[in-house]
Design a protein around this motif. Sequence first.
Motif, PDB file in Angstrom:
ATOM      1  N   ARG A 165      -8.558  10.002  -2.106  1.00 42.66           N
ATOM      2  CA  ARG A 165      -7.529  10.600  -2.964  1.00 42.66           C
ATOM      3  C   ARG A 165      -6.553  11.339  -2.047  1.00 42.66           C
ATOM      4  O   ARG A 165      -6.968  12.209  -1.290  1.00 42.66           O
ATOM      5  CB  ARG A 165      -8.142  11.571  -3.973  1.00 42.66           C
ATOM      6  N   TRP A 166      -5.272  10.976  -2.110  1.00 46.79           N
ATOM      7  CA  TRP A 166      -4.297  11.598  -1.223  1.00 46.79           C
ATOM      8  C   TRP A 166      -2.960  11.746  -1.945  1.00 46.79           C
ATOM      9  O   TRP A 166      -2.736  11.167  -2.989  1.00 46.79           O
ATOM     10  CB  TRP A 166      -4.132  10.786   0.066  1.00 46.79           C
ATOM     11  N   TRP A 167      -2.110  12.554  -1.353  1.00 51.54           N
ATOM     12  CA  TRP A 167      -0.749  12.702  -1.867  1.00 51.54           C
ATOM     13  C   TRP A 167       0.205  12.836  -0.693  1.00 51.54           C
ATOM     14  O   TRP A 167      -0.194  13.146   0.429  1.00 51.54           O
ATOM     15  CB  TRP A 167      -0.653  13.877  -2.840  1.00 51.54           C
ATOM     16  N   SER A 168       1.479  12.551  -0.949  1.00 56.77           N
ATOM     17  CA  SER A 168       2.462  12.495   0.137  1.00 56.77           C
ATOM     18  C   SER A 168       3.085  13.855   0.400  1.00 56.77           C
ATOM     19  O   SER A 168       4.308  14.006   0.435  1.00 56.77           O
ATOM     20  CB  SER A 168       3.549  11.467  -0.190  1.00 56.77           C
ATOM     21  N   THR A 224      -9.793  16.986  -5.451  1.00 55.04           N
ATOM     22  CA  THR A 224      -9.023  17.463  -4.308  1.00 55.04           C
ATOM     23  C   THR A 224      -8.282  16.283  -3.701  1.00 55.04           C
ATOM     24  O   THR A 224      -8.886  15.250  -3.400  1.00 55.04           O
ATOM     25  CB  THR A 224      -9.941  18.093  -3.247  1.00 55.04           C
ATOM     26  N   TRP A 225      -6.967  16.436  -3.527  1.00 51.03           N
ATOM     27  CA  TRP A 225      -6.126  15.377  -2.988  1.00 51.03           C
ATOM     28  C   TRP A 225      -5.669  15.796  -1.595  1.00 51.03           C
ATOM     29  O   TRP A 225      -5.084  16.857  -1.417  1.00 51.03           O
ATOM     30  CB  TRP A 225      -4.935  15.132  -3.907  1.00 51.03           C
ATOM     31  N   GLN A 226      -5.933  14.965  -0.616  1.00 52.43           N
ATOM     32  CA  GLN A 226      -5.609  15.286   0.775  1.00 52.43           C
ATOM     33  C   GLN A 226      -4.135  15.002   1.047  1.00 52.43           C
ATOM     34  O   GLN A 226      -3.619  13.928   0.734  1.00 52.43           O
ATOM     35  CB  GLN A 226      -6.478  14.441   1.713  1.00 52.43           C
ATOM     36  N   PHE A 255      -4.931   7.299  -5.764  1.00 49.72           N
ATOM     37  CA  PHE A 255      -6.368   7.073  -5.641  1.00 49.72           C
ATOM     38  C   PHE A 255      -6.600   5.635  -5.190  1.00 49.72           C
ATOM     39  O   PHE A 255      -6.162   4.691  -5.843  1.00 49.72           O
ATOM     40  CB  PHE A 255      -7.082   7.313  -6.965  1.00 49.72           C
ATOM     41  N   MET A 256      -7.246   5.456  -4.035  1.00 49.17           N
ATOM     42  CA  MET A 256      -7.579   4.134  -3.505  1.00 49.17           C
ATOM     43  C   MET A 256      -9.105   4.003  -3.488  1.00 49.17           C
ATOM     44  O   MET A 256      -9.781   4.754  -2.789  1.00 49.17           O
ATOM     45  CB  MET A 256      -7.003   3.947  -2.102  1.00 49.17           C
TER      46      MET A 256
END
Length: 201
Positions: A36-39, A50-52, A27-28
């Motif tokens: 919100r993102w994930w690798s 929801t994580w992109q 989360f940035m």
Amino acid sequence: MGAREDLLAIPDEVLRSGRIGQAVLVFMDFLDSPQRWWSGFGDMEAGGHTWQGLGDLITISPISSTYQVSAEQVTFDVATTPEMLALALDAKARVRDRSVTVYLQLFAMDDVEVSDDEIRYGQPIGSPMSLYSGTMQRMPWSATGSNQRTIRIEAEGNFFRRNMAPRGRWTDADQKARYPGDKGLERMALYAGGYESRWRG
């Protein structure tokens, strides 16, 4: 519920199935547009958000899992186009000193779908567990060749300013900035290298 309680709540048969995976979520808190993102690939629902999935567009430096107080630095390397690089450099004010948190998410792999170009993960188990908290700082960039550009977001742990005074530096200039006209620290520079005052009786 804390991370320990989340782990204890996972049924024993699920943990012993050998079908448990993990993913890193980030989360940035960018000014005006938190991300919100994930690798991985595709969107993931976890922790009520929801994580992109950004795949290999972003890489994260190793994070130690010690329990000691640390001012550890973590870096995020982002592959960019020239246009993205220009936008990022113009947005430094929206990044610096904003918070960043890295989480670990467990998930069940019973319903994993694997194809040639992506992996979609199964049902999340428990809540995301915090691995790292800090603030985003510098954004240096590099270019390799004519079409490979990378921007790095450097994040410092929450304790990297632990040696600073709560209200800034104890200097005359800082004190006057806080309280105009205050003369309390005018002589501070005299004491920096040792100072002896002689009194007459």
